[in-house]
Structures are given as C-alpha cells and as structure tokens.
Design a protein around this motif. Structure first.
Motif, PDB file in Angstrom:
ATOM      1  N   TYR A 121       0.804  -1.215   0.000  1.00 22.89           N
ATOM      2  CA  TYR A 121       0.000   0.000   0.000  1.00 22.89           C
ATOM      3  C   TYR A 121       0.838   1.267   0.000  1.00 22.89           C
ATOM      4  CZ  TYR A 121      -3.712  -3.193   1.568  1.00 22.89           C
ATOM      5  OH  TYR A 121      -4.614  -4.223   1.678  1.00 22.89           O
ATOM      6  N   THR A 130      -7.881  -0.431   4.350  1.00 23.86           N
ATOM      7  CA  THR A 130      -8.677  -1.575   3.928  1.00 23.86           C
ATOM      8  C   THR A 130      -8.046  -2.195   2.689  1.00 23.86           C
ATOM      9  OG1 THR A 130     -10.117  -0.338   2.434  1.00 23.86           O
ATOM     10  CG2 THR A 130     -10.761  -0.411   4.765  1.00 23.86           C
ATOM     11  N   GLU A 131      -8.527  -3.369   2.330  1.00 21.06           N
ATOM     12  CA  GLU A 131      -7.989  -4.067   1.161  1.00 21.06           C
ATOM     13  C   GLU A 131      -8.290  -3.343  -0.145  1.00 21.06           C
ATOM     14  OE1 GLU A 131      -8.403  -6.955   4.487  1.00 21.06           O
ATOM     15  OE2 GLU A 131      -9.733  -5.438   3.595  1.00 21.06           O
ATOM     16  N   SER A 132      -9.206  -2.408  -0.124  1.00 19.58           N
ATOM     17  CA  SER A 132      -9.533  -1.654  -1.339  1.00 19.58           C
ATOM     18  C   SER A 132      -8.631  -0.440  -1.538  1.00 19.58           C
ATOM     19  CB  SER A 132     -10.996  -1.192  -1.290  1.00 19.58           C
ATOM     20  OG  SER A 132     -11.203  -0.310  -0.197  1.00 19.58           O
ATOM     21  N   ALA A 133      -7.709  -0.189  -0.620  1.00 26.30           N
ATOM     22  CA  ALA A 133      -6.784   0.936  -0.780  1.00 26.30           C
ATOM     23  C   ALA A 133      -5.944   0.751  -2.031  1.00 26.30           C
ATOM     24  CB  ALA A 133      -5.885   1.044   0.449  1.00 26.30           C
ATOM     25  N   PRO A 134      -5.590   1.829  -2.717  1.00 32.49           N
ATOM     26  CA  PRO A 134      -4.770   1.689  -3.934  1.00 32.49           C
ATOM     27  C   PRO A 134      -3.380   1.175  -3.610  1.00 32.49           C
ATOM     28  CG  PRO A 134      -5.017   4.003  -3.315  1.00 32.49           C
ATOM     29  CD  PRO A 134      -5.950   3.233  -2.432  1.00 32.49           C
ATOM     30  N   ARG A 153      -3.033 -14.079  -8.444  1.00 32.65           N
ATOM     31  CA  ARG A 153      -4.362 -13.686  -8.942  1.00 32.65           C
ATOM     32  C   ARG A 153      -4.603 -14.206 -10.350  1.00 32.65           C
ATOM     33  NH1 ARG A 153      -4.446  -7.680 -10.725  1.00 32.65           N
ATOM     34  NH2 ARG A 153      -3.210  -8.740 -12.332  1.00 32.65           N
ATOM     35  N   PHE A 296     -12.123  -7.582   7.245  1.00 29.36           N
ATOM     36  CA  PHE A 296     -12.355  -8.634   6.252  1.00 29.36           C
ATOM     37  C   PHE A 296     -11.814  -9.973   6.747  1.00 29.36           C
ATOM     38  CE2 PHE A 296     -11.148 -11.099   2.493  1.00 29.36           C
ATOM     39  CZ  PHE A 296     -12.347 -11.118   1.804  1.00 29.36           C
TER      40      PHE A 296
END
Length: 334
Positions: A121, A130-134, A153, A296
């Motif tokens: 991050y 959060t895991e959605s951070a860029p 992935r 999460f």
C-alpha cells in the motif's frame, strides 16, 4: 495430506509450523537457512534444507508427500536493503515465487497461502487501511510482494483447481507464549526485537530513524501484531480455502497504531531498563504511518486475535530474548 511451509525455519515460519503441528497437521518444511535456523524446526516436522527454486528438492518433496497446501514465507524482508539491491529482492521474492507457483500447479496443489505485506500500500495516510486501498509500494520489497500477488491472482483466474490467500500484514513481533519459538534472526531491523536486545544488554542502545514524519510525535506509526496471532490467521486462511472459499487478499493487524517512541518507552517500562536512544535520519522506503483494518479477515476468514496487547507482545519478546542469551546462531538455552 501434508502442508508445505517455505521458510519454515525463520521467524514467522517457525511459529506457523508450531500452529500446524498443534492442529494435528502433517508438516513439511523447506528452508535454505540463509536467515533461518534448523534448530527452530520441531522434530515432528520433516525438514529439507534447500532453496524454493531447487528443482531436485521440490521434485523429492512432491514425489514423497501428498501436499494439498503451501504456506509461503521464504524471501527477503529488509526494506532499506531492497532499496539498495532491488534486483536481489525481485529475484528472491518474485522470480523464485513464480517458480514455486509453477511447481505447485504441476503437483496439483489446491491451496496456496502467501505471506504478503502492508508494504504493497505504500503510505496511504492516517486512516486504517482496507484491502480496497490503492497499491502504491514505496520500496522494491513492497513491489516484489505485490508482483507475487498479481501472479497468484492471474494463475487462480486461469486454473480452476487453484486458489490462494494473500495475507498482508503489518509489523510482526513477540514470541510463542510457550517460548518454543521467537525472533532469532542474526540481523533484524524489527523495532521490538532491537529494543529487546537493548534492554537485555546485547546492544548499547538503538536509533530512531526520523523524527519529522507527519505523525503525532514525529516518529513512524505502525500496527504491531503478535506472531502467534498471525500464525493463527494463516491457519484460518488454510481452513477457509480447504472449505472451498474463493481466492482472497486480507489484512492482518489489530487496527491500532503505536509510534516508535511509544514502543521504545513501553519496552523500557516493561523491562525496567532505561537504555540509550539516539536519533538518526530517515531510512529510505519508510512510510510515516500505516495501520490495518482487518475487518475482512475477521469476518471472512473467521480470525479472532487473542494477543492484541502491546505489553503482552513486548513481554513475550523480552522473555524470548532472555532465553536466547548470547549463543551463536541464536539458539535458546534450556
């Protein structure tokens, strides 16, 4: 079925091995002992001294053991070193991981748990991440971890029988409460480990790198997680994948940050030793503040931390440091 732990003779890996054995798992360890210690591997685990890119060693492991899961810790972890020697970090952390993933696919391993990092991050700001951070890694170390996540992935998207969990954790510290394992690295940059060494007289003090960060007291703020809680998070991820859960990336932290000064003061208070502290310039690659939002992991993986207390982390670290004494290679006393 067996679980293969790469880097299982290292700090976090050795705690993972204990967690797996305590749960009744059959455990295989592969470690080249570049930074790990063979004595840290319990006798109940089968040990292979080899690199994760050693084809012959991996062939022997997969031919001998029925492995359904890999928990991957092996790699280099010192952020300033990665800035000075980026190609070493891309080779060790990314290229060798790529080879391990390929061999896992060939061996039809279904579950792959990756030791990632909050370094993916970069420096996101003052709020819990959060895991959605860029993604914005500020060091080759962080980039090498992120590139491995991307490989996992893409492989999982292409291969229906392969799923992964990437656990992004923050600052790991402490030792097994039963003193079966702890931080025994020959060269460590972890703050609590260094402070414990200073408190036990193994070094004449420590340095605080940077006092002008945009934080309440000017020093870096981090989310410190007990190594045993972290090992349990990996086991939760393993159970989640075995139960058929889809691939995930999850933060592992407590959601509370402590500055370098706060940690140093806490170690002094717990140990009762007022060791010397000097201030030094910032190190390359250090973010000002990073604290985890682990909602999460708690909700999806079913992870419940049990050792969320800075004093407890420090107390366990100090006790382990006392057990280590000054033995060569860090082997603890009886």
């Amino acid at each position: 079925m067996s679980v293969l732990v790469t880097g299982g003779a290292g700090y976090i890996g050795s705690h993972m091995v204990l967690e797996l054995l305590d749960r009744g798992e059959d455990v295989i360890v592969i470690d080249n002992l570049l930074t790990g210690n063979e004595w840290a591997v319990p006798d109940r685990a089968r040990f292979y001294r080899a690199d994760i890119a050693d084809a012959a060693a991996l062939d022997a492991i997969f031919a001998t053991h029925e492995i359904d899961a890999i928990i991957h810790f092996a790699g280099l972890i010192i952020v300033p070193d990665s800035v000075e020697k980026p190609l070493d970090y891309y080779h060790e952390n990314t290229c060798k991981s790529r080879y391990l993933i390929q061999r896992a696919l060939e061996a039809k391993v279904e579950s792959f748990i990756f030791s990632s990092s909050a370094a993916v991050y970069g420096a996101p700001g003052l709020e819990p991440v959060t895991e959605s951070a860029p993604f914005a890694p500020e060091s080759p170390y962080g980039s090498s971890k992120l590139m491995t996540e991307w490989m996992l992935r893409d492989v999982a998207a292409a291969c229906s029988g392969f799923r992964f969990a990437a656990l992004r954790y923050f600052n790991v510290a402490g030792a097994d409460p039963g003193m079966r394992a702890g931080q025994s690295s020959r060269r460590s940059t972890h703050l609590i480990k260094i402070a414990a060494e200073a408190a036990t007289g193994k070094r004449d003090g420590l340095q605080i790198f940077g006092n002008d960060f945009e934080t309440p007291d000017g020093t870096c703020v981090r989310d410190y997680i007990h190594v045993t809680d972290l090992a349990r998070a990996h086991y939760c991820a393993l159970s989640y994948l075995r139960d058929g859960g889809p691939s995930v990336a999850a933060n592992c932290g407590y959601g509370s940050g402590y500055s370098v000064r706060q940690v140093v003061d806490a170690v002094k208070a717990v140990s009762g030793v007022d060791f010397r502290v000097n201030e030094a310039p910032r190190r390359p690659g250090d973010a000002a503040m990073i604290v985890a939002d682990s909602t999460f992991a708690r909700q999806t993986l079913g992870w419940t931390p049990e050792l969320d207390d800075l004093e407890t982390i420090i107390r366990h670290a100090l006790k382990w440091e006392g057990r280590l004494g000054n033995r060569t290679g860090g082997q603890p006393g009886d």
